[in-house]
Design a protein around this motif. Sequence first.
Motif, short mmCIF file in Angstrom:
data_model
loop_
_atom_site.label_atom_id
_atom_site.label_comp_id
_atom_site.label_asym_id
_atom_site.label_seq_id
_atom_site.Cartn_x
_atom_site.Cartn_y
_atom_site.Cartn_z
N ALA A 192 1.07 -1.14 0.14
CA ALA A 192 -0.10 -0.22 0.31
C ALA A 192 0.96 0.79 0.35
N CYS A 193 0.37 2.21 -0.86
CA CYS A 193 1.14 3.64 -0.80
C CYS A 193 0.29 4.74 0.05
N ALA A 194 -1.01 4.59 0.32
CA ALA A 194 -1.44 4.94 1.26
C ALA A 194 -1.37 4.94 2.78
N PRO A 195 -1.61 6.00 3.04
CA PRO A 195 -1.34 5.26 5.00
C PRO A 195 -2.48 4.63 5.59
N PHE A 196 -1.79 4.00 7.05
CA PHE A 196 -2.67 3.04 7.13
C PHE A 196 -4.02 2.97 7.51
N ILE A 197 -4.84 1.93 7.79
CA ILE A 197 -6.14 2.11 8.35
C ILE A 197 -6.60 2.13 9.63
N HIS A 198 -7.22 2.48 10.56
CA HIS A 198 -7.45 2.55 11.92
C HIS A 198 -8.32 2.74 12.24
N TYR A 199 -8.81 2.68 13.06
CA TYR A 199 -10.59 2.90 13.94
C TYR A 199 -10.46 2.79 15.49
N SER A 200 -11.11 4.19 15.37
CA SER A 200 -10.94 3.77 17.28
C SER A 200 -12.56 4.35 18.25
N ASN A 217 0.57 6.99 16.09
CA ASN A 217 2.02 8.00 16.32
C ASN A 217 3.03 6.25 16.14
N GLN A 218 2.64 5.72 16.79
CA GLN A 218 3.41 4.32 17.14
C GLN A 218 3.49 3.39 16.16
N PHE A 219 2.03 3.55 15.74
CA PHE A 219 2.11 2.41 14.32
C PHE A 219 2.39 3.18 13.36
N ASN A 220 2.11 4.50 13.23
CA ASN A 220 3.08 5.46 12.13
C ASN A 220 4.13 4.85 11.37
N GLU A 221 4.83 4.96 12.97
CA GLU A 221 6.41 5.12 12.50
C GLU A 221 6.28 3.11 12.91
N ILE A 222 5.99 2.35 12.60
CA ILE A 222 6.06 0.71 12.44
C ILE A 222 6.26 0.23 11.34
N PHE A 223 4.93 0.83 10.94
CA PHE A 223 4.52 0.63 9.23
C PHE A 223 5.09 0.80 8.57
N ALA A 224 6.33 2.77 8.54
CA ALA A 224 6.90 2.68 7.71
C ALA A 224 8.45 2.66 8.13
N LYS A 225 8.47 1.86 8.70
CA LYS A 225 9.99 0.97 9.21
C LYS A 225 9.69 -0.23 8.61
N LEU A 226 8.19 -0.75 8.66
CA LEU A 226 8.15 -2.30 8.03
C LEU A 226 8.46 -1.98 6.50
N THR A 227 8.20 -0.72 6.06
CA THR A 227 7.75 -0.70 4.58
C THR A 227 8.62 -0.26 3.79
N ALA A 228 9.73 0.71 5.07
CA ALA A 228 11.24 1.43 4.42
C ALA A 228 11.62 0.24 4.43
N ALA A 229 12.00 -1.34 5.12
CA ALA A 229 12.89 -2.72 5.20
C ALA A 229 11.80 -3.63 3.91
N ARG A 231 10.77 -2.21 1.10
CA ARG A 231 11.14 -1.56 0.11
C ARG A 231 13.21 -1.85 -0.10
N HIS A 232 13.34 -1.66 1.28
CA HIS A 232 15.23 -1.74 0.68
C HIS A 232 15.16 -3.55 0.81
N ASP A 233 15.10 -4.18 1.50
CA ASP A 233 15.52 -5.35 0.74
C ASP A 233 14.79 -5.86 -0.60
N ALA A 234 13.41 -5.36 -1.13
CA ALA A 234 13.10 -5.68 -2.69
C ALA A 234 14.44 -4.75 -2.87
N ARG A 235 14.75 -3.54 -2.21
CA ARG A 235 15.72 -2.58 -4.41
C ARG A 235 16.85 -3.43 -3.48
N GLU A 236 17.41 -4.06 -2.72
CA GLU A 236 18.56 -5.38 -2.65
C GLU A 236 18.17 -6.56 -3.93
#
Length: 292
Positions: A192-200, A217-229, A231-236
């Motif tokens: 996904a390229c859009a922000p994550f979905i959440h409900y409260s 905010n914590q989940f946003n950082e987690i998903f961003a790191k996972l996506t970057a990782a 993408r990094h793995d995909a780049r490698e």
Amino acid sequence: MSFFSTTGTLRLTDILKFASDPDTVYSPTPSTPQVPPSSSPSTPQVPPSSSPPTRSGSEISLSVIDPQLLNNFPRASEPPGTPIRAQTPSPGHTGQAALDDKNEKASQPKRSQKKRVRITQINAVHGYVEGACRGGEEFKVLRLNELKKPIIQSTDSAARFLRLVTDMVIRCEQISSETGCWLFFTAQHLTACAPFIHYSSPRILREGEEDIESIINQFNEIFAKLTAARRHDAREMHVKLVEAQKEGVETRRQLEEVAAQAESSRQALERQERQLEEQTALLEEYRRKLTK
């Protein structure tokens, strides 16, 4: 003028004659005397008549009626109130029809009745839901259906994810509305390229707004790191794939060179074999000359 001169039987033909000629005196046609019944059967003599016999309206020609229909009406010997009897098929016809029905039922495929299995804690056919916990302990939730195979195509997987997550959000709102619980739900697809979905739930937003913002905010950082990782793995992996393709091209070129060398060596070997055959033939010729 009265046309009755004496007593007699009045017929239609006499009236028609008087109407055509009124001056004639009517002479009634004598009635046909009745023949007394006799013991011996004989054919009655019908007197000749000047007019052709006419058929009364009550007489019906039986020759134009289907005999099968006449069997359904009561006969003259039966009283008027006798009910009409329905014709029953013959025993042979009934047996043949029953046999045909039996063969038709036998030819129809039987539906396989699958035995329904009741899923309980003792009989956990599909196992338990993985990842469900209550606090720090495992929360055993029975899996009602067998897990489906993963979707390989990324576009189909993303569409399926969006449909299921939408249903989850609707269910979360229903749960929070009916029970008034604290509920938080979040999800994000791999590609996904859009922000994550959440409900409260409304209660958790009222009573823990700051904490919920921190969690989001914590989940946003987690998903961003996972996506970057990812993408990094995909780049490698892409770099490795390009290097492997280059190595494959080089290896293919080397194999082609070896194949060309092998072909040249084979041709040289064939030339040497031909030269050896020529030398052998020449030696045989010299030997024959020496023996003469």
